[in-house]
Enzyme design. Structure first.
Site, mmCIF file in Angstrom:
data_model
loop_
_atom_site.group_PDB
_atom_site.id
_atom_site.type_symbol
_atom_site.label_atom_id
_atom_site.label_comp_id
_atom_site.label_asym_id
_atom_site.label_seq_id
_atom_site.Cartn_x
_atom_site.Cartn_y
_atom_site.Cartn_z
ATOM 1 N N GLY A 1 2.734 -1.089 4.257
ATOM 2 C CA GLY A 1 2.881 0.317 3.873
ATOM 3 C C GLY A 1 4.331 0.666 3.625
ATOM 4 O O GLY A 1 4.903 0.358 2.574
ATOM 5 N N GLY A 2 4.961 1.280 4.617
ATOM 6 C CA GLY A 2 6.328 1.794 4.483
ATOM 7 C C GLY A 2 7.308 0.822 3.846
ATOM 8 O O GLY A 2 8.072 1.197 2.931
ATOM 9 N N GLU B 1 -6.803 5.312 7.574
ATOM 10 C CA GLU B 1 -6.507 6.718 7.247
ATOM 11 C C GLU B 1 -7.691 7.363 6.541
ATOM 12 O O GLU B 1 -7.926 8.562 6.695
ATOM 13 C CB GLU B 1 -5.217 6.788 6.402
ATOM 14 C CG GLU B 1 -3.994 6.546 7.284
ATOM 15 C CD GLU B 1 -2.811 5.891 6.590
ATOM 16 O OE1 GLU B 1 -2.754 5.884 5.350
ATOM 17 O OE2 GLU B 1 -1.929 5.381 7.315
ATOM 18 N N HIS C 1 -9.532 1.768 4.634
ATOM 19 C CA HIS C 1 -8.261 1.944 5.360
ATOM 20 C C HIS C 1 -8.493 2.941 6.499
ATOM 21 O O HIS C 1 -9.247 3.905 6.344
ATOM 22 C CB HIS C 1 -7.168 2.443 4.409
ATOM 23 C CG HIS C 1 -5.811 2.400 5.046
ATOM 24 N ND1 HIS C 1 -5.395 3.357 5.944
ATOM 25 C CD2 HIS C 1 -4.808 1.495 4.962
ATOM 26 C CE1 HIS C 1 -4.181 3.023 6.368
ATOM 27 N NE2 HIS C 1 -3.804 1.909 5.789
ATOM 28 N N GLU D 1 -5.673 -4.380 10.559
ATOM 29 C CA GLU D 1 -4.636 -3.373 10.750
ATOM 30 C C GLU D 1 -4.891 -2.604 12.052
ATOM 31 O O GLU D 1 -5.674 -1.646 12.055
ATOM 32 C CB GLU D 1 -4.627 -2.386 9.577
ATOM 33 C CG GLU D 1 -4.326 -3.024 8.251
ATOM 34 C CD GLU D 1 -3.678 -2.056 7.272
ATOM 35 O OE1 GLU D 1 -2.594 -2.360 6.781
ATOM 36 O OE2 GLU D 1 -4.242 -0.976 7.037
ATOM 37 N N SER E 1 3.149 -1.885 10.413
ATOM 38 C CA SER E 1 4.590 -2.074 10.636
ATOM 39 C C SER E 1 5.025 -3.513 10.351
ATOM 40 O O SER E 1 5.878 -4.053 11.046
ATOM 41 C CB SER E 1 4.989 -1.633 12.048
ATOM 42 O OG SER E 1 4.701 -0.264 12.226
ATOM 43 N N GLY F 1 2.485 2.489 10.717
ATOM 44 C CA GLY F 1 3.500 3.530 10.559
ATOM 45 C C GLY F 1 4.209 3.912 11.850
ATOM 46 O O GLY F 1 4.905 4.918 11.906
ATOM 47 N N ASN G 1 0.883 -1.172 0.000
ATOM 48 C CA ASN G 1 0.000 0.000 0.000
ATOM 49 C C ASN G 1 0.913 1.213 0.000
ATOM 50 O O ASN G 1 1.487 1.560 1.024
ATOM 51 C CB ASN G 1 -0.887 -0.033 1.252
ATOM 52 C CG ASN G 1 -1.672 1.264 1.439
ATOM 53 O OD1 ASN G 1 -1.786 2.065 0.519
ATOM 54 N ND2 ASN G 1 -2.211 1.462 2.642
ATOM 55 N N TRP G 2 1.049 1.819 -1.173
ATOM 56 C CA TRP G 2 2.029 2.902 -1.312
ATOM 57 C C TRP G 2 1.593 4.206 -0.641
ATOM 58 O O TRP G 2 2.393 5.109 -0.462
ATOM 59 C CB TRP G 2 2.309 3.172 -2.788
ATOM 60 C CG TRP G 2 3.013 2.061 -3.501
ATOM 61 C CD1 TRP G 2 3.577 0.944 -2.933
ATOM 62 C CD2 TRP G 2 3.244 1.951 -4.917
ATOM 63 N NE1 TRP G 2 4.148 0.154 -3.913
ATOM 64 C CE2 TRP G 2 3.953 0.757 -5.139
ATOM 65 C CE3 TRP G 2 2.923 2.753 -6.013
ATOM 66 C CZ2 TRP G 2 4.341 0.342 -6.414
ATOM 67 C CZ3 TRP G 2 3.304 2.350 -7.284
ATOM 68 C CH2 TRP G 2 4.003 1.152 -7.477
ATOM 69 N N LYS G 3 0.295 4.319 -0.365
ATOM 70 C CA LYS G 3 -0.252 5.569 0.207
ATOM 71 C C LYS G 3 0.101 6.751 -0.704
ATOM 72 O O LYS G 3 0.139 6.584 -1.924
ATOM 73 C CB LYS G 3 0.256 5.754 1.641
ATOM 74 C CG LYS G 3 0.025 4.509 2.494
ATOM 75 C CD LYS G 3 0.205 4.741 3.951
ATOM 76 C CE LYS G 3 -0.045 3.437 4.698
ATOM 77 N NZ LYS G 3 -0.036 3.587 6.124
HETATM 78 P P1 PGA Z 1 2.752 0.456 7.595
HETATM 79 O O1 PGA Z 1 1.297 0.704 6.954
HETATM 80 O O2 PGA Z 1 3.231 -0.868 7.054
HETATM 81 O O3 PGA Z 1 3.589 1.605 7.100
HETATM 82 O O4 PGA Z 1 2.589 0.432 9.058
HETATM 83 C C1 PGA Z 1 0.395 -0.345 6.738
HETATM 84 C C2 PGA Z 1 -0.900 0.182 6.170
HETATM 85 O O5 PGA Z 1 -1.354 1.251 6.610
HETATM 86 O O6 PGA Z 1 -1.504 -0.449 5.278
#
Ligand code: PGA
Length: 254
Positions: A234-235, A98, A96, A168, A213, A174, A9-11
């Site tokens: 994500g990251g 966010e 998600h 999640e 994470s 993050g 998930n590149w965001k």
């Molecule tokens: P993260 O994000 O791996 O950077 O914690 C995961 C996500 O929000 O899908």
């Protein structure tokens, strides 16, 4: 047996150059993994056409980070599942945290996104999970049941035959605070038990990914858990060597 899935998930990240380098570097890992694990990247809408051109013909699948509840019309700024299909998307992340948080998306609204995505040929990746406060208060499953129930009410339990769930915990996203494999496994198994109270067969087959994470270090122990079917990353999905190591962890546990 459930096939593991590792999804990036590149965001809100990427440039033309970085997308080109990242996707090119991932093709080999995805092709090698494909007999045992599926690999996908979910990109900002503006990059999806590029990802399609780069990944076409490989085992790497791609998707969007969100989608609208409409297929077309006067909805400025949105992306329709029909358009996303036209650019070869397999998946659409919906709900998600966010988006639930920053865009005030309710569980009912997320369920409409899930429905529209699924009706138009995308596999929705439904994100669920609790805040740190809710975790501390022992309310994890109350939150998740509410998020799942909204989808079950609108689309039915059988809809999970063509969907993916991502657990999640918001406190892990993050933050570098990955849920322990034991915590994550317990929640994944509780999610499966809740779905099984509607339909045991559907519950046993649905892929449930862990996200928050998830990285090259934490993935092996997480993916070794019986109810964790891969990760939403994500990251660590922005760096090809890290993401490839996570893919390898999924293959090793397939
Ligand atoms: P993260 O994000 O791996 O950077 O914690 C995961 C996500 O929000 O899908």
């Amino acid at each position: 047996m459930r096939k593991p899935l590792v999804m990036g998930n590149w965001k809100l990240n990427g440039t033309k150059d970085s997308v080109k380098a990242l996707v090119t570097a991932l093709l080999d890992s995805a092709n090698k993994a494909s007999p045992k694990a599926d690999v996908a990247v979910c990109a900002p809408a503006v990059f999806i056409g590029m990802v399609e051109n780069l990944a076409q013909g490989s085992s790497l699948k791609w998707g969007s980070e969100d989608c609208d509840i409409h297929t077309q019309g006067a909805y400025t700024g949105e992306n329709s599942p029909v358009m996303l299909r036209e650019f070869g998307c397999t998946y659409a992340i919906v709900g998600h945290s966010e988006r639930r948080d920053y865009h005030k998306e309710s569980s009912e609204y997320v369920a409409q996104k899930y429905k529209c995505a699924q009706e138009n040929g995308l596999i929705p990746v439904l994100c669920v999970g609790e805040s740190e406060k809710e975790f501390d208060e022992g309310k994890t499953m109350d939150v998740i049941r509410e998020e799942l129930k909204a989808v079950i009410d609108l689309c039915g339990i059988k809809s999970f035959e063509k969907a993916v769930i991502a657990y999640e915990p918001i406190w892990a996203i993050g933050t570098g605070k990955t849920a322990t494999p034991e915590i994550a496994q317990k929640v994944h198994s509780d999610i499966r038990a809740y779905l099984a109270s509607f339909d045991a067969d559907v519950a046993s087959k649905v892929q449930i990914l862990y996200g928050g994470s998830c990285n090259a270090k934490t993935a092996p122990a997480l993916f070794a858990q019986p109810d964790i079917d891969g990760g939403l990353v994500g990251g660590a999905s922005l760096k090809a060597p890290d993401f490839s190591a996570i893919i390898e962890a999924a293959v090793a546990n397939a």
